[in-house]
Design a protein around this motif. Structure first.
Motif, PDB file in Angstrom:
ATOM      1  N   GLN A 167      39.143  -1.290  -8.179  1.00 30.31           N
ATOM      2  CA  GLN A 167      40.424  -0.992  -8.801  1.00 30.31           C
ATOM      3  C   GLN A 167      40.271   0.036  -9.900  1.00 30.31           C
ATOM      4  O   GLN A 167      39.231   0.081 -10.569  1.00 30.31           O
ATOM      5  CB  GLN A 167      40.995  -2.260  -9.428  1.00 30.31           C
ATOM      6  N   ILE A 168      41.297   0.829 -10.081  1.00 30.86           N
ATOM      7  CA  ILE A 168      41.333   1.769 -11.194  1.00 30.86           C
ATOM      8  C   ILE A 168      42.568   1.447 -12.020  1.00 30.86           C
ATOM      9  O   ILE A 168      43.682   1.432 -11.490  1.00 30.86           O
ATOM     10  CB  ILE A 168      41.410   3.221 -10.682  1.00 30.86           C
ATOM     11  N   LEU A 169      42.356   1.154 -13.278  1.00 33.03           N
ATOM     12  CA  LEU A 169      43.485   0.833 -14.153  1.00 33.03           C
ATOM     13  C   LEU A 169      43.572   1.843 -15.286  1.00 33.03           C
ATOM     14  O   LEU A 169      42.564   2.185 -15.904  1.00 33.03           O
ATOM     15  CB  LEU A 169      43.323  -0.564 -14.753  1.00 33.03           C
ATOM     16  N   VAL A 170      44.778   2.328 -15.516  1.00 38.29           N
ATOM     17  CA  VAL A 170      45.007   3.192 -16.665  1.00 38.29           C
ATOM     18  C   VAL A 170      46.126   2.567 -17.488  1.00 38.29           C
ATOM     19  O   VAL A 170      47.200   2.294 -16.960  1.00 38.29           O
ATOM     20  CB  VAL A 170      45.389   4.617 -16.225  1.00 38.29           C
ATOM     21  N   GLY A 171      45.855   2.313 -18.729  1.00 39.67           N
ATOM     22  CA  GLY A 171      46.824   1.647 -19.587  1.00 39.67           C
ATOM     23  C   GLY A 171      47.186   0.281 -19.045  1.00 39.67           C
ATOM     24  O   GLY A 171      48.322  -0.159 -19.173  1.00 39.67           O
ATOM     25  N   GLY A 172      46.227  -0.355 -18.392  1.00 38.07           N
ATOM     26  CA  GLY A 172      46.449  -1.705 -17.883  1.00 38.07           C
ATOM     27  C   GLY A 172      47.185  -1.770 -16.564  1.00 38.07           C
ATOM     28  O   GLY A 172      47.400  -2.837 -16.010  1.00 38.07           O
ATOM     29  N   ILE A 173      47.566  -0.604 -16.030  1.00 37.90           N
ATOM     30  CA  ILE A 173      48.321  -0.596 -14.773  1.00 37.90           C
ATOM     31  C   ILE A 173      47.427  -0.096 -13.641  1.00 37.90           C
ATOM     32  O   ILE A 173      46.726   0.911 -13.780  1.00 37.90           O
ATOM     33  CB  ILE A 173      49.570   0.299 -14.896  1.00 37.90           C
ATOM     34  N   ASP A 174      47.444  -0.800 -12.530  1.00 38.20           N
ATOM     35  CA  ASP A 174      46.620  -0.440 -11.377  1.00 38.20           C
ATOM     36  C   ASP A 174      47.180   0.821 -10.731  1.00 38.20           C
ATOM     37  O   ASP A 174      48.317   0.851 -10.250  1.00 38.20           O
ATOM     38  CB  ASP A 174      46.642  -1.592 -10.372  1.00 38.20           C
ATOM     39  N   ILE A 175      46.376   1.887 -10.720  1.00 34.53           N
ATOM     40  CA  ILE A 175      46.845   3.143 -10.124  1.00 34.53           C
ATOM     41  C   ILE A 175      45.993   3.515  -8.918  1.00 34.53           C
ATOM     42  O   ILE A 175      46.002   4.665  -8.471  1.00 34.53           O
ATOM     43  CB  ILE A 175      46.806   4.304 -11.148  1.00 34.53           C
ATOM     44  N   THR A 176      45.258   2.556  -8.375  1.00 30.17           N
ATOM     45  CA  THR A 176      44.328   2.853  -7.285  1.00 30.17           C
ATOM     46  C   THR A 176      45.028   3.568  -6.121  1.00 30.17           C
ATOM     47  O   THR A 176      44.451   4.447  -5.493  1.00 30.17           O
ATOM     48  CB  THR A 176      43.668   1.561  -6.778  1.00 30.17           C
ATOM     49  N   GLY A 177      46.283   3.191  -5.849  1.00 30.25           N
ATOM     50  CA  GLY A 177      46.965   3.777  -4.701  1.00 30.25           C
ATOM     51  C   GLY A 177      47.877   4.941  -5.052  1.00 30.25           C
ATOM     52  O   GLY A 177      48.531   5.509  -4.177  1.00 30.25           O
ATOM     53  N   VAL A 178      47.921   5.310  -6.314  1.00 33.52           N
ATOM     54  CA  VAL A 178      48.823   6.390  -6.750  1.00 33.52           C
ATOM     55  C   VAL A 178      48.212   7.748  -6.403  1.00 33.52           C
ATOM     56  O   VAL A 178      47.034   7.980  -6.682  1.00 33.52           O
ATOM     57  CB  VAL A 178      49.071   6.294  -8.273  1.00 33.52           C
ATOM     58  N   PRO A 179      48.975   8.644  -5.769  1.00 35.51           N
ATOM     59  CA  PRO A 179      48.419   9.965  -5.427  1.00 35.51           C
ATOM     60  C   PRO A 179      48.114  10.803  -6.674  1.00 35.51           C
ATOM     61  O   PRO A 179      48.691  10.576  -7.736  1.00 35.51           O
ATOM     62  CB  PRO A 179      49.515  10.618  -4.583  1.00 35.51           C
ATOM     63  N   ALA A 180      47.224  11.759  -6.503  1.00 36.00           N
ATOM     64  CA  ALA A 180      46.719  12.554  -7.627  1.00 36.00           C
ATOM     65  C   ALA A 180      47.840  13.216  -8.426  1.00 36.00           C
ATOM     66  O   ALA A 180      47.766  13.273  -9.656  1.00 36.00           O
ATOM     67  CB  ALA A 180      45.753  13.611  -7.108  1.00 36.00           C
ATOM     68  N   ASN A 181      48.867  13.712  -7.744  1.00 33.68           N
ATOM     69  CA  ASN A 181      49.889  14.470  -8.465  1.00 33.68           C
ATOM     70  C   ASN A 181      50.852  13.582  -9.253  1.00 33.68           C
ATOM     71  O   ASN A 181      51.737  14.075  -9.937  1.00 33.68           O
ATOM     72  CB  ASN A 181      50.661  15.399  -7.514  1.00 33.68           C
ATOM     73  N   LYS A 182      50.670  12.264  -9.128  1.00 31.51           N
ATOM     74  CA  LYS A 182      51.532  11.363  -9.901  1.00 31.51           C
ATOM     75  C   LYS A 182      50.731  10.628 -10.977  1.00 31.51           C
ATOM     76  O   LYS A 182      51.202   9.677 -11.564  1.00 31.51           O
ATOM     77  CB  LYS A 182      52.159  10.330  -8.961  1.00 31.51           C
ATOM     78  N   ARG A 183      49.485  11.053 -11.192  1.00 28.76           N
ATOM     79  CA  ARG A 183      48.647  10.276 -12.103  1.00 28.76           C
ATOM     80  C   ARG A 183      48.710  10.764 -13.542  1.00 28.76           C
ATOM     81  O   ARG A 183      48.227  10.095 -14.434  1.00 28.76           O
ATOM     82  CB  ARG A 183      47.184  10.318 -11.621  1.00 28.76           C
ATOM     83  N   ASP A 184      49.230  11.961 -13.733  1.00 23.35           N
ATOM     84  CA  ASP A 184      49.374  12.456 -15.089  1.00 23.35           C
ATOM     85  C   ASP A 184      48.038  12.601 -15.806  1.00 23.35           C
ATOM     86  O   ASP A 184      47.826  12.063 -16.876  1.00 23.35           O
ATOM     87  CB  ASP A 184      50.310  11.509 -15.872  1.00 23.35           C
TER      88      ASP A 184
END
Lengths: 442, 299
Positions: free
Chosen positions: A103-120
């Motif tokens: 898992q990858i979490l940023v600010g406590g939110i799981d972004i594992t499935g978020v595409p690169a252009n929406k990751r900020d």
């Protein structure tokens, strides 16, 4: 040749003074928005957590259960040889690489499935990442344009960022008209323009020459500190990692070998791999004392001295056995012997310690210190030296300065001011500083 | 760090190797080499001259013939007569229209495909490359029948009009357009640029229209010119399918009005050439290194 200066800068404590001229200038120019507080995470700074990341290419595991936590506003450098998975880790965080599991979490939110252009996330690449068809200003404004900022506002903001990286006068130039260092500055401004939550730096300095590299390194650090952006920096250059990061993570085969403050990684490496990858290290043959063993460390006998063993956790050492003792060049003490054989020049009070005689075979000037290679007759090199001590391996090869290649070599860093009487060919007494040492299998 | 320790080993190892040829070079080698240089430069000029004759002579002859008068003098009569010749305008318009459709189809098909293959399926590159060479090997008759077969059951406005030729021409233009675009993609770090765009928040449309196309400008222009030139000169397929295009019209006129047909040929030659120059100029305007026509095989 960039490595020549490495040792001098690596000394623990050299890391502190990051906030140089560039920082002061940048702080002066800060209009508003960022508050200007140093070393404090920005209001929106987020933490990052990588949990048990696995990624395999065929049979090769690029990430083998990597776990890493980065505090809000912290700069962590991942350091390791090529193929250790550090770039894969960064690309997984950026969204360019999908982990097989974890898992990858940023600010406590799981972004594992978020595409690169929406990751900020702002990213600075190794090189050649500027859009060749756009000017420096156009490049910096690119992300702002995608965010729907009005033309005038994005121009103003892009100009502001170019000024921040000291390139206000280059706004109208195309990438091919800029030098490598300037291009990377523009790339940095472009990444920062979108006010990302996370800044990713993928060996951004590796394509630059030494002088530009050092300058830009300091500038990146001061900008990062001031903006308080959580940052992951990937590099294979230990000097860069040690001087830039709040914490350095040394990677090997898809895992973290050790992660700690630069001073800690250098002075108390957890494994032989870390010791040899970060900085130069001597391998000397030693024998573990049976007495005082257990988890408490014990002692090791090396070139006639008895030194405490650094606790190593899961080491491969067993007791009463021959080991290789890892010693930093600055922990090797040299005292000149007069031709008759007695100690003559006494430094650091070390001459009182027992030691072994040796002969200076090479000297190389490195600024504040001079690196001295000493041949130790009758003491063979312990095992094959690892990455960090390639120097020893090369030097001791047949045909090298060691001649027959029978004798062991040890390198010592001596303050240049005191190196006068240690000419090539001089007889010296070699001893070790009395501090805990790391041992490994020979 | 190996460099530091290696300083002593290097001169010892390399000395004898590099030293000797350097000593031998100037003494023994100069005179024969100078003579060889003269000889090779003579050859170069001879070859260049032959090639120039081979290409320029037919053009000069055509030009001379098109300017010839009925009474043996020279005039622009043939060129003036072009406009009066029936079918000229419609044939030219058909060809230009076909050219534009073909260019749109070719670029629209190749750029996204090649981008995708380059970034996501690099192992497919060999396959694609091989496929694009096929049109050079397969005879036009086979291609014509193949395309007709593939479009069986398609609406009449397509099969029943010259527009169907555009689909044939897309295949014909493939080898040239592909190579031009491939050279363009090879000249930029497409992956990094696309990733940079994505990290800044760009989606696929941004990638294609803001990153890929602008940076392949030269290559795309090159592909356009080649495709257009090919369509404006293609005779075999149009003739096989019995559609009247500019080239078939020229051949048809040649049967009755030799002077006019040659004049038209010369004119189209210069028009194509002017087009080429224009696009080269556009492609180079920003002073960037041009990938224009970079990878096109000779011919």
């Amino acid at each position: 040749m960039g490595e020549t200066t490495a040792t001098a800068d690596q000394a623990p404590g050299a890391v502190a003074g990051d906030d140089g001229r560039a920082g002061a200038r940048a702080a002066d120019e800060a209009g508003g928005g960022t508050g200007g507080a140093l070393a404090v995470p920005a209001a929106g700074a987020v933490g990052i957590e990588l949990r048990e990341l696995h990624r395999a290419y065929g049979r090769v595991a690029a990430l083998d259960g990597l776990s890493l936590t980065i505090a809000p506003g912290e700069l962590v450098a991942l350091l390791g040889p090529s193929g250790c998975g550090k770039t894969t880790a960064l690309r997984a965080l950026a969204g360019f690489e999908r982990p097989d599991s974890g898992q990858i979490l940023v600010g406590g939110i799981d972004i594992t499935g978020v595409p690169a252009n929406k990751r900020d996330m702002g990213m600075v690449f190794q090189a050649y990442s500027l859009f060749p068809n756009l000017t420096a200003l156009g490049n910096v404004a690119f992300g702002l344009r995608l965010r729907g900022l009005a033309a005038r506002r994005r121009r103003a903001r892009a100009a502001e960022l170019l000024e921040l990286v000291g390139l206000a006068d280059r706004a109208g130039q195309y990438p091919h008209q800029l030098s490598g260092g300037q291009q990377q500055r523009v790339a940095l401004a472009r990444a920062l323009a979108i006010e990302p939550r996370v800044l990713l730096l993928d060996e951004p300095l590796s394509a630059l020459d030494a002088q530009v590299r050092a300058a830009l390194r300091d500038e990146i650090r001061s900008l990062q500190t001031r903006l308080g952006i959580t940052t992951l920096f990937v590099t294979h250059d230990q000097e860069e990692a040690l001087s830039l990061a709040d914490r350095v993570g040394v990677m090997r085969a898809g895992r973290l070998e050790q992660i700690a403050a630069p001073e800690v990684v250098y002075a108390w490496p957890r494994t032989a791999f870390v010791a040899e990858f970060v900085g130069t290290v001597n391998r000397l043959p030693g024998r573990l004392d049976a007495a005082g063993t257990g988890s408490g460390g014990g002692t090791v006998e090396v070139i006639g001295q008895r030194l405490p063993v650094l606790e190593v956790g899961s080491s491969d050492r067993s007791l009463g056995q021959d080991v290789a003792v890892l010693v930093r060049p600055e922990a090797v003490l040299l005292a000149a012997l007069d031709p008759a054989g007695g100690p003559e020049g006494q430094r650091d009070g070390a001459a009182a310690a027992p030691g072994v005689p040796g002969r200076v075979v090479q000297r190389s000037f490195r600024g504040a210190v001079t690196r001295v290679q000493v041949e130790l007759p009758g003491i063979e090199r312990a095992g094959v030296a690892g990455t960090g001590s390639a120097e020893l391996t090369a030097a001791a090869a047949p045909g090298g300065p060691g001649g027959a290649g029978r004798s062991g070599l040890v390198v010592a860093d001596v303050a240049t001011a005191q190196v006068g009487d240690l000419a090539v060919g001089a007889q010296v007494l070699v001893s070790l500083a009395d501090r805990p040492v790391l041992v490994t299998a020979p | 760090m190996a460099a530091v320790a290696g300083t002593e080993a290097v001169p010892a190892g390399q000395g004898p190797v590099t030293g000797e040829p350097a000593r031998r070079g100037p003494a023994g080698g100069r005179r024969p080499r100078a003579a060889a240089a003269v000889r090779s430069s003579a050859w170069r000029w001879a070859v260049l001259l032959l090639a120039a004759l081979y290409f320029l002579l037919p053009m000069a002859a055509s030009l001379e013939f098109s300017l010839r008068d009925r009474d043996g003098g020279y005039s622009l009569e043939s060129y003036r007569a072009i406009v009066d010749e029936p079918g000229f305008a419609s044939a030219l318009w058909t060809s230009v229209k076909l050219g534009l459709i073909t260019v749109a189809l070719t670029i629209g098909l190749l750029v996204p495909t090649m981008t995708l293959v380059h970034l996501r399926f690099p192992w497919l590159r060999r396959v694609i490359e091989t496929i694009t060479v096929l049109p050079l090997v397969i005879p036009p008759v086979v291609l014509v029948i193949g395309v007709l077969g593939a479009f069986e059951g398609a609406p009449n406005w397509l099969i029943g009009s010259p527009t169907i030729l555009a689909f044939e021409y897309v295949i014909l233009a493939m080898p040239f357009a592909y190579r031009s675009l491939d050279a363009g993609i090879g000249a930029i770090d497409l992956r990094t640029l696309v990733e940079a765009s994505r990290s800044l928040g760009g989606g696929w449309a941004t990638e294609l229209f803001r990153v890929v196309l602008p940076n392949l400008r030269g290559a795309v222009l090159g592909a356009c010119v080649l495709t257009l030139a090919l369509v404006l000169g293609e005779f075999a397929m149009a003739s096989l399918l019995l559609w009247s295009t500019f080239p078939t019209w020229v051949v048809q006129v040649a049967g009755t009005q030799a002077g006019v047909s040659v004049a038209v040929s010369v004119l189209s030659l210069f028009l194509t050439w002017a087009l080429l120059m224009l696009l080269m100029f556009l492609g180079d305007r920003r002073g960037r290194r041009s990938t224009f026509l970079g990878g096109v095989p000779g011919g």
